[in-house]
Design an enzyme around this catalytic site. Sequence first.
Site, short mmCIF file in Angstrom:
data_model
loop_
_atom_site.label_atom_id
_atom_site.label_comp_id
_atom_site.label_asym_id
_atom_site.label_seq_id
_atom_site.Cartn_x
_atom_site.Cartn_y
_atom_site.Cartn_z
N GLY C 213 0.81 -1.22 0.00
CA GLY C 213 0.00 0.00 0.00
C GLY C 213 0.84 1.26 0.00
CD GLU C 238 -5.96 -10.99 -3.89
OE1 GLU C 238 -6.15 -10.84 -2.68
OE2 GLU C 238 -5.54 -12.04 -4.40
CG LEU C 239 -2.52 -2.24 -3.98
CD1 LEU C 239 -2.20 -1.65 -5.33
CD2 LEU C 239 -3.06 -1.18 -3.03
CG ASP C 240 1.18 -3.17 -3.38
OD1 ASP C 240 1.52 -2.89 -4.53
OD2 ASP C 240 0.94 -2.30 -2.51
NE ARG C 241 -1.92 -10.92 -1.09
CZ ARG C 241 -1.29 -11.76 -0.30
NH1 ARG C 241 -0.34 -11.33 0.49
NH2 ARG C 241 -1.58 -13.04 -0.29
#
Lengths: 296, 296, 296, 296
Positions: C213, C238-241
């Site tokens: 994030g 999925e953010l940063d996943r």
Amino acid sequence: MSVSTCSARRAGCADSFVLLASCPDRPGIVAAVTTFIAEHGGNILDLEQHVAVEDQMFFMRVEIARSGFSLGAAGFVPAFAPVAARFSMAWDIRDASTRQRMAIAVTREPHCLYDILARWQSGEWAVEIPLVFANRDDLRPVAAQFGIPMFVFPKTPENRLEQEQRELELLDTHRIDFIVLARYMQILSPAFIARYPNRILNIHHSFLPAFAGARPYHAAYERGVKIVGATSHYVTDELDRGPIIEQDVIRISHKDSVADMIRKGRDNEKIVLARAIRAHLEHRILVYRNRTVVFG
Amino acid sequence: MSVSTCSARRAGCADSFVLLASCPDRPGIVAAVTTFIAEHGGNILDLEQHVAVEDQMFFMRVEIARSGFSLGAAGFVPAFAPVAARFSMAWDIRDASTRQRMAIAVTREPHCLYDILARWQSGEWAVEIPLVFANRDDLRPVAAQFGIPMFVFPKTPENRLEQEQRELELLDTHRIDFIVLARYMQILSPAFIARYPNRILNIHHSFLPAFAGARPYHAAYERGVKIVGATSHYVTDELDRGPIIEQDVIRISHKDSVADMIRKGRDNEKIVLARAIRAHLEHRILVYRNRTVVFG
Amino acid sequence: MSVSTCSARRAGCADSFVLLASCPDRPGIVAAVTTFIAEHGGNILDLEQHVAVEDQMFFMRVEIARSGFSLGAAGFVPAFAPVAARFSMAWDIRDASTRQRMAIAVTREPHCLYDILARWQSGEWAVEIPLVFANRDDLRPVAAQFGIPMFVFPKTPENRLEQEQRELELLDTHRIDFIVLARYMQILSPAFIARYPNRILNIHHSFLPAFAGARPYHAAYERGVKIVGATSHYVTDELDRGPIIEQDVIRISHKDSVADMIRKGRDNEKIVLARAIRAHLEHRILVYRNRTVVFG
Amino acid sequence: MSVSTCSARRAGCADSFVLLASCPDRPGIVAAVTTFIAEHGGNILDLEQHVAVEDQMFFMRVEIARSGFSLGAAGFVPAFAPVAARFSMAWDIRDASTRQRMAIAVTREPHCLYDILARWQSGEWAVEIPLVFANRDDLRPVAAQFGIPMFVFPKTPENRLEQEQRELELLDTHRIDFIVLARYMQILSPAFIARYPNRILNIHHSFLPAFAGARPYHAAYERGVKIVGATSHYVTDELDRGPIIEQDVIRISHKDSVADMIRKGRDNEKIVLARAIRAHLEHRILVYRNRTVVFG
């Protein structure tokens, strides 16, 4: 005794005093402290200071040669009090010739225990190790082989606090200064921790805050990271959330199974923990707002 | 036995055979070898190949599951000979379930010895350690504490070859496969070295080729380097010039005295040596033109 | 053309084909593939295989010299299909002489953009860069100075999907193969991402999964870590996943303010991103279960 | 202006003065200097001291806030002279708001030049770059693209000293403070070097003292090392023997050809050189006995 006879000066000379101090930042702190030391014939062997700008806080570590210094640790306290009061200083003076007494807590993994005991036995550290304690019997032969008494306190959810009470009595009896959790797989109660504030060092087998809690190498494998770490920190009530003292990492790849990561990680864990213990022993660590200043 | 029961597959499964081979590069080598293995029911657990373009040389390591493979190590030799001949291959097949027998040579510094014996005792490595030998008596208690016999052969310029003869007899008697010089501060004669070609591992406390020879940390301090290293290599007749197996470094600064560098360097030395020993134990190393191919 | 004229063999020879394949693990895969290649006159320049034991999956990358190989990339497809079918293989063959077309997305931070364009301009990578796109105008001079057209699509919550549509049209027009988010501070919609599966590379300025994030250096400062990292990964919903391609870290200390960490971190970010781009360009990456196999 | 407005305090606040001093070690130095500063209303933003025990030498760097300090850099000199004389101190006071003027020398390799110019253009460093000079024309487009004048002085053994004379005149004209050899492949004459003592920074593409001289990556390949490095140092009359400012390394393996090592090494070289330049710009470096103290 002249300075030059202290062969490992930076590593902490036994013939010295160490002053650790912190206070709100303002002009004149270094001048006041160093002038005080000079006026009492003290030679500064090492001085490090740091200002945390965001917090407007000042931190300092000064190592003073015993030789020529007209104040001992006892005499220092009343003499320095007015200087400290002027700056609202939190401070602590220690005689580096006094050996700290360290207890080690273990469960099943032996690598950190071997590493610590080998350093102790070969004289790398100025430390006493009066005892090892454990919740299982597995590592008794290792302690025995190094001649260290080991005490086992098996814990269940029911008897945990009672066992901790017995552990605390044992630690008291042996005048333990600080505790090293060398892959100790039990959570300590807040009451236990409160007895040793910033004096319980843990090694967690991940690069915190990533992979806190159980089975970090499994979690790292699942996430597919390319690097794994180890973290030594002081224990607080919040699991794996205490102030970090030291961290390091090793590179892995897709070739590494969880078992490979566990094996490679052990080497990293023991080295990281040993560095943290050394910093603690040499009075290099100040804690502020759950972070550490570790003077180099 | 299925593959999945070998928990640390990459780390070398005891239920496997390891083929190491090298030959001049040309098309079809991998196909010929893997087809040979498939024809005899072998499942390839791991295969790595490398071509040294400058030398037009091909290198390969193949790990074959024991289960299902119709050839054992003995049966492999005559069956594989025609394939090897076709490619002018130098090769070697080893049964991973056979434990290697390692001797350790030491002088005064204990850190590598402690580290090796702890790994052995905790079962990290599939190795036997029948003995330690030394030119001084200092580390006898360490060997004793781990229950390993230690033999001392004090050497003078006059008796050196004679003492080496006695060492060789001892090594023969104990059927030693390879020797680890764990900070052994004696130079071995060419005759001794010739008995264990690419089977004597040394740890040198510098980043070779920088600071070969005596007192490398002192030399590093004098030169003012910002990083110091350690190097594990096979011993050859030329001092500190043998094929390098593994190296690593640590960062230092102007703050570090020679004593600090020696202390910090120890941690690096023992880890580098342990990695080299593991690679040797798992038959991951091929030597060519005084360089190594270390399969990962 | 002989092998030896390909000076940077491991770095991917333009005169070669690269086969990437994965399938459930079972005996005989390597033999079948390498025999197929040998039967068509192919010389294997490089072969790497990996078995993910936990998943019983097999992964392989083979680099085949163009010279002597009787099949081109087009001819390869029908010829290899039966082999692939036998092992339920997912696979892909690419002609290394075809230059990939890369778009770069940026916002305000210039360091990754400078680094990528310098590598491109100096010929380090076999890549075309038809365009840069951005949500702000700030870095227009940098793109201009390297002669790369830059397109700006300012985004608001209201016009975001519409702007993405225009971006996608632009990317289509320029036949973009993959996209690099070089500190692009916008979240892409799932629809956008679905158009470039495993073909959008991001650089996140933390050691994921720690500090996902916004403002990771601020979070790292607050937590008091001793090391900070950077992570390049493929972008997923999925953010940063997404699957991690490459990570690296730098050491910090209590002395480093957030501003220091940001500054030092930039060097780490640009190097990590460049390594990930190179691996992508050389077809070294296979994705499986949100993890990557990155052949070396 | 208060301290807290200097956002990157440790990185060198423009609103400060930096005192660098060295002298024979004895008690009272820190007290005398800090008291002098306090007496003139100075607030110490950062203080680092170091004692080289082997040499009985004391080194110090003090950063003093401009605000409140009653002495400017000019006023400081006569006021501080008696303190300095008392300790036989070599010292230097600099106004951090004065931008240093840096010249860059290049030959053919562009990576360090790109990296330096990108940092300059994006405002990472407080530096002026009036010019680039070279012995070849190759990198003229790079300098031009960043708007920096470039001057070419082709050198032959015959005209070398004459060309150097012209270079020196150019540097004088542009009031150059220090010179960065960014992979400049020419040896400077002692006369040239004498004009810029400890003010010419070089980057050598090896881990010195290993592989000094020409073609270090080729030599590293021949020796079979597992790690390669880069070294930034001040130029002295002895080739690659000047005081080392910064070093770092990267891991390689048998898979890496010389071309791979050259490519990977570039990233290391440019980062190491940038760190050295920053330390020089911030007046963090003291040279003593061909070694550096680099305050952190």
